[in-house]
Design a protein around this motif. Structure first.
Motif, mmCIF file in Angstrom:
data_model
loop_
_atom_site.group_PDB
_atom_site.id
_atom_site.type_symbol
_atom_site.label_atom_id
_atom_site.label_comp_id
_atom_site.label_asym_id
_atom_site.label_seq_id
_atom_site.Cartn_x
_atom_site.Cartn_y
_atom_site.Cartn_z
ATOM 1 N N HIS A 212 0.836 -1.206 0.000
ATOM 2 C CA HIS A 212 0.000 0.000 0.000
ATOM 3 C C HIS A 212 0.869 1.255 0.000
ATOM 4 O O HIS A 212 2.038 1.213 0.350
ATOM 5 C CB HIS A 212 -0.935 0.035 1.221
ATOM 6 C CG HIS A 212 -0.206 0.130 2.530
ATOM 7 N ND1 HIS A 212 0.370 1.289 3.006
ATOM 8 C CD2 HIS A 212 0.041 -0.804 3.467
ATOM 9 C CE1 HIS A 212 0.930 1.057 4.175
ATOM 10 N NE2 HIS A 212 0.751 -0.208 4.477
ATOM 11 N N TRP A 213 0.263 2.339 -0.429
ATOM 12 C CA TRP A 213 0.832 3.688 -0.314
ATOM 13 C C TRP A 213 -0.294 4.608 0.120
ATOM 14 O O TRP A 213 -1.346 4.648 -0.529
ATOM 15 C CB TRP A 213 1.426 4.171 -1.643
ATOM 16 C CG TRP A 213 2.783 3.585 -1.878
ATOM 17 C CD1 TRP A 213 3.078 2.503 -2.647
ATOM 18 C CD2 TRP A 213 4.009 4.030 -1.314
ATOM 19 N NE1 TRP A 213 4.416 2.243 -2.591
ATOM 20 C CE2 TRP A 213 5.020 3.165 -1.778
ATOM 21 C CE3 TRP A 213 4.363 5.067 -0.452
ATOM 22 C CZ2 TRP A 213 6.356 3.309 -1.424
ATOM 23 C CZ3 TRP A 213 5.691 5.204 -0.095
ATOM 24 C CH2 TRP A 213 6.672 4.336 -0.577
ATOM 25 N N LEU A 214 -0.092 5.323 1.200
ATOM 26 C CA LEU A 214 -1.034 6.322 1.683
ATOM 27 C C LEU A 214 -0.361 7.674 1.557
ATOM 28 O O LEU A 214 0.710 7.893 2.142
ATOM 29 C CB LEU A 214 -1.397 6.054 3.149
ATOM 30 C CG LEU A 214 -1.960 4.661 3.442
ATOM 31 C CD1 LEU A 214 -2.101 4.461 4.941
ATOM 32 C CD2 LEU A 214 -3.287 4.473 2.746
ATOM 33 N N VAL A 215 -0.969 8.567 0.796
ATOM 34 C CA VAL A 215 -0.352 9.853 0.496
ATOM 35 C C VAL A 215 -1.181 10.978 1.086
ATOM 36 O O VAL A 215 -2.408 10.992 0.963
ATOM 37 C CB VAL A 215 -0.234 10.056 -1.034
ATOM 38 C CG1 VAL A 215 0.412 11.395 -1.357
ATOM 39 C CG2 VAL A 215 0.546 8.907 -1.672
ATOM 40 N N THR A 216 -0.497 11.911 1.737
ATOM 41 C CA THR A 216 -1.115 13.150 2.179
ATOM 42 C C THR A 216 -0.119 14.272 1.926
ATOM 43 O O THR A 216 0.981 14.273 2.474
ATOM 44 C CB THR A 216 -1.557 13.106 3.661
ATOM 45 O OG1 THR A 216 -2.184 14.356 3.991
ATOM 46 C CG2 THR A 216 -0.420 12.840 4.609
ATOM 47 N N GLY A 217 -0.491 15.167 1.043
ATOM 48 C CA GLY A 217 0.412 16.268 0.700
ATOM 49 C C GLY A 217 1.736 15.752 0.165
ATOM 50 O O GLY A 217 1.770 14.965 -0.773
ATOM 51 N N ASP A 218 2.825 16.179 0.812
ATOM 52 C CA ASP A 218 4.162 15.798 0.370
ATOM 53 C C ASP A 218 4.735 14.610 1.122
ATOM 54 O O ASP A 218 5.922 14.307 0.994
ATOM 55 C CB ASP A 218 5.112 16.991 0.509
ATOM 56 C CG ASP A 218 4.802 18.087 -0.495
ATOM 57 O OD1 ASP A 218 4.220 17.778 -1.551
ATOM 58 O OD2 ASP A 218 5.134 19.253 -0.226
ATOM 59 N N LEU A 219 3.916 13.936 1.917
ATOM 60 C CA LEU A 219 4.362 12.747 2.650
ATOM 61 C C LEU A 219 3.595 11.523 2.185
ATOM 62 O O LEU A 219 2.421 11.614 1.818
ATOM 63 C CB LEU A 219 4.139 12.910 4.154
ATOM 64 C CG LEU A 219 4.984 13.952 4.864
ATOM 65 C CD1 LEU A 219 4.557 14.066 6.324
ATOM 66 C CD2 LEU A 219 6.467 13.630 4.764
ATOM 67 N N ALA A 220 4.267 10.373 2.239
ATOM 68 C CA ALA A 220 3.602 9.123 1.895
ATOM 69 C C ALA A 220 4.156 8.002 2.782
ATOM 70 O O ALA A 220 5.357 7.939 3.044
ATOM 71 C CB ALA A 220 3.816 8.777 0.425
ATOM 72 N N LEU A 221 3.254 7.151 3.232
ATOM 73 C CA LEU A 221 3.595 5.976 4.013
ATOM 74 C C LEU A 221 3.381 4.766 3.121
ATOM 75 O O LEU A 221 2.297 4.594 2.565
ATOM 76 C CB LEU A 221 2.701 5.878 5.249
ATOM 77 C CG LEU A 221 2.881 4.645 6.120
ATOM 78 C CD1 LEU A 221 4.251 4.648 6.781
ATOM 79 C CD2 LEU A 221 1.770 4.591 7.170
ATOM 80 N N GLY A 222 4.420 3.955 2.980
ATOM 81 C CA GLY A 222 4.314 2.808 2.095
ATOM 82 C C GLY A 222 4.756 1.530 2.756
ATOM 83 O O GLY A 222 5.381 1.529 3.818
ATOM 84 N N SER A 223 4.407 0.432 2.092
ATOM 85 C CA SER A 223 4.810 -0.886 2.555
ATOM 86 C C SER A 223 4.869 -1.814 1.357
ATOM 87 O O SER A 223 4.024 -1.753 0.461
ATOM 88 C CB SER A 223 3.808 -1.417 3.581
ATOM 89 O OG SER A 223 4.194 -2.696 4.026
ATOM 90 N N ALA A 224 5.890 -2.671 1.366
ATOM 91 C CA ALA A 224 6.046 -3.677 0.326
ATOM 92 C C ALA A 224 6.557 -4.955 0.966
ATOM 93 O O ALA A 224 7.342 -4.912 1.916
ATOM 94 C CB ALA A 224 7.022 -3.200 -0.747
ATOM 95 N N ALA A 225 6.113 -6.081 0.452
ATOM 96 C CA ALA A 225 6.706 -7.357 0.838
ATOM 97 C C ALA A 225 7.902 -7.576 -0.077
ATOM 98 O O ALA A 225 7.886 -7.175 -1.235
ATOM 99 C CB ALA A 225 5.690 -8.480 0.670
ATOM 100 N N PHE A 226 8.970 -8.174 0.460
ATOM 101 C CA PHE A 226 10.138 -8.418 -0.376
ATOM 102 C C PHE A 226 10.722 -9.795 -0.093
ATOM 103 O O PHE A 226 10.554 -10.362 0.984
ATOM 104 C CB PHE A 226 11.201 -7.333 -0.194
ATOM 105 C CG PHE A 226 11.934 -7.410 1.115
ATOM 106 C CD1 PHE A 226 13.095 -8.155 1.239
ATOM 107 C CD2 PHE A 226 11.456 -6.742 2.229
ATOM 108 C CE1 PHE A 226 13.758 -8.240 2.450
ATOM 109 C CE2 PHE A 226 12.117 -6.808 3.441
ATOM 110 C CZ PHE A 226 13.275 -7.572 3.556
ATOM 111 N N VAL A 227 11.435 -10.284 -1.101
ATOM 112 C CA VAL A 227 12.189 -11.522 -0.997
ATOM 113 C C VAL A 227 13.514 -11.284 -1.697
ATOM 114 O O VAL A 227 13.553 -10.720 -2.791
ATOM 115 C CB VAL A 227 11.454 -12.699 -1.682
ATOM 116 C CG1 VAL A 227 12.326 -13.950 -1.699
ATOM 117 C CG2 VAL A 227 10.128 -12.972 -1.023
ATOM 118 N N MET A 228 14.602 -11.676 -1.046
ATOM 119 C CA MET A 228 15.904 -11.660 -1.696
ATOM 120 C C MET A 228 16.401 -13.098 -1.731
ATOM 121 O O MET A 228 16.453 -13.765 -0.700
ATOM 122 C CB MET A 228 16.921 -10.807 -0.942
ATOM 123 C CG MET A 228 18.244 -10.703 -1.704
ATOM 124 S SD MET A 228 19.595 -10.016 -0.746
ATOM 125 C CE MET A 228 20.089 -11.473 0.183
#
Length: 131
Positions: free
Chosen positions: A74-90
């Motif tokens: 997800h990405w939640l955006v308000t103005g010039d800030l954004a909170l994001g999250s991603a699942a990852f695998v290396m």
């Protein structure tokens, strides 16, 4: 538009970060962090602050030589800030002794829009999201 700019929002930052990591491009990775950004360099590690400390941490991560894959959550955006999250695998990584290392997790990321329209990490916690 600069290398870091995006017309669609902050979500492309993960794709660009992943591509730079997989290419082993530390210079490009560092362009994605604000000067006084904070990153948690590994599971259970203490946060580090600022470009020098972040570069040192990222060099160690890139040295493992694995291939990283992101799945946006997800990405939640308000103005010039954004909170994001991603699942990852290396996968395919190795420690300094050649022992295979596989990492996975869910990120928690705070990014800020810059004056040129690009987005940069303010806080990057690769292991800070709920699974």
């Amino acid at each position: 538009m600069s290398e870091n700019s995006t017309s669609t929002g902050p979500e492309t930052l993960n794709d660009r970060w992943c591509a730079a990591f997989n290419a082993g491009d530390i210079t490009r990775l560092m362009t994605m962090y604000e000067e006084d950004a904070v990153i948690v360099p590994g599971p259970g590690a203490d946060p580090v602050v600022g470009h020098q400390a972040i570069e040192t941490a990222l060099r160690g991560f890139v040295a493992m030589g694995g291939t990283l894959h992101f799945s946006p959550r997800h990405w939640l955006v308000t103005g010039d800030l954004a909170l994001g999250s991603a699942a990852f695998v290396m996968d395919g990584g190795h420690d300094a002794d050649g022992v295979p290392v596989g990492l996975h997790g869910v990120t928690a990321e705070l990014v800020r829009r810059q004056t040129d329209g690009s987005w940069k990490y303010v806080i990057d916690h690769p292991f800070g999201g709920a699974g």
